[in-house]
Design a protein around this motif. Structure first.
Motif, PDB file in Angstrom:
ATOM      1  N   GLY A  85       1.142 -17.761 -10.776  1.00  0.00           N
ATOM      2  CA  GLY A  85       2.397 -18.486 -10.829  1.00  0.00           C
ATOM      3  C   GLY A  85       2.570 -19.153 -12.181  1.00  0.00           C
TER       4      GLY A  85
ATOM      5  N   ALA B 220       7.911 -20.212  -7.235  1.00  0.00           N
ATOM      6  CA  ALA B 220       9.370 -20.212  -7.366  1.00  0.00           C
ATOM      7  C   ALA B 220       9.758 -21.456  -8.152  1.00  0.00           C
ATOM      8  CB  ALA B 220      10.025 -20.214  -5.993  1.00  0.00           C
TER       9      ALA B 220
ATOM     10  N   CYS C  69      11.001 -16.217  -9.645  1.00  0.00           N
ATOM     11  CA  CYS C  69       9.537 -16.210  -9.567  1.00  0.00           C
ATOM     12  C   CYS C  69       8.995 -15.574 -10.845  1.00  0.00           C
ATOM     13  CB  CYS C  69       9.058 -15.446  -8.338  1.00  0.00           C
ATOM     14  SG  CYS C  69       9.548 -16.198  -6.767  1.00  0.00           S
TER      15      CYS C  69
ATOM     16  N   ARG D  94      13.997 -15.319  -4.548  1.00  0.00           N
ATOM     17  CA  ARG D  94      12.546 -15.446  -4.558  1.00  0.00           C
ATOM     18  C   ARG D  94      11.938 -14.184  -3.957  1.00  0.00           C
ATOM     19  NH1 ARG D  94      11.907 -21.881  -3.007  1.00  0.00           N
ATOM     20  NH2 ARG D  94      13.994 -22.475  -3.756  1.00  0.00           N
TER      21      ARG D  94
END
Length: 271
Positions: A266, A212, A182, A250
């Motif tokens: 992300g 992820a 991640c 993760r």
């Protein structure tokens, strides 16, 4: 708030130092070999393997907060013993401590890990980080232990450099399509660490990105951002490669994110 950044010359430590200086804080930051060309901080050379040196520096700097971002993957004395030395010095000085740990403390057997999961490392580096966490918790129960993942940002991270070298053919190798983490942007991570330092919270916190992604997927995102052809990146499988360490880890950051104003983006967003 006066701040000591241990490992201030590294990618993360340098960003923590920048953000703290921008916020008007007095910052002492350490380097192992060379002081960075960042003005405003009081740069001090330090080998955290030397306990007396750590205690002396903390005593001289008198910080209210210590962020320890120092590590060397192949060196137990730096990663594990050094973290204990910093924790002992923080306890003696009554300083708030934020220790930066890693998702390497996990084996990958469970794939998804929240803050309640116990470490089960499979590599020497993961074992050193797990030992450091135990030392920090025992010496400074009020400390924050912030586990993170692949740190990316501004083109300066090792992963970004490796992707560019692979794309240009300067180095050989592959990016694994089954090795999942991640990734977190260095600015988000530094902001979250400083926010946690100023909070009343203690204990384990997971501070990683919202997505992820495999190392190959991350590489393709970096290549597109940098105007490179993702098709030039060689891919492969980590499973069966003989490379030690977990494949799919993760970090579940829901609890930590609920405590932060900093949004942990992300990789698909920040790249």
């Amino acid at each position: 708030m006066s701040l000591l950044v241990v490992g201030g010359s590294g990618l993360l430590g340098l960003e923590v130092t920048r953000q703290a200086l921008a916020a008007g804080r007095r910052v002492t930051a350490t380097f192992h070999r060379h002081a960075p060309a960042l003005g405003g901080a009081d740069w001090r050379g330090l080998d955290i393997r030397r306990r007396d040196d750590v205690v002396a520096l903390v005593g001289a700097a008198r910080p209210r907060v210590i962020v320890n971002a120092a590590y060397r993957q192949a060196d137990w004395a730096t990663t594990a013993d050094g973290a204990a030395h910093v924790a002992l010095a923080a306890a003696a000085a009554g300083a708030r401590l934020v220790y930066v740990s890693s998702d390497a403390v996990f084996s990958g057997a469970a794939v998804r890990y929240d803050e309640t999961r116990a470490p089960d490392p499979t590599t020497p580096y993961g074992a050193a980080k797990a030992a450091a966490e135990t030392a920090v918790k025992g010496i400074v129960p009020s400390a924050v232990i912030a586990r993170t993942s692949l740190i990316v940002g501004g083109g300066a991270s090792q992963h970004e450099k490796h992707v560019r070298a692979l794309a240009s053919g300067a180095v050989k190798g592959v990016l694994f399509t089954d090795d999942v983490r991640c990734p977190v942007h260095v600015t988000d991570l530094a902001s979250a660490l400083l926010e946690l330092a100023a909070s009343p919270h203690a204990g384990i916190h997971h501070v990683a990105g919202a997505d992820a992604v495999s190392r190959y997927e991350l590489g393709a995102l970096i290549a597109r951002r940098d105007g490179l052809d993702p098709a030039a990146l060689p891919s492969g499988l980590r499973a069966g490669s003989g490379m030690p360490g977990p494949v799919d880890v993760r970090l579940d950051c829901a609890m930590t994110q609920s405590r932060l104003d900093t949004r942990l983006r992300g990789a698909h967003e920040f790249l």
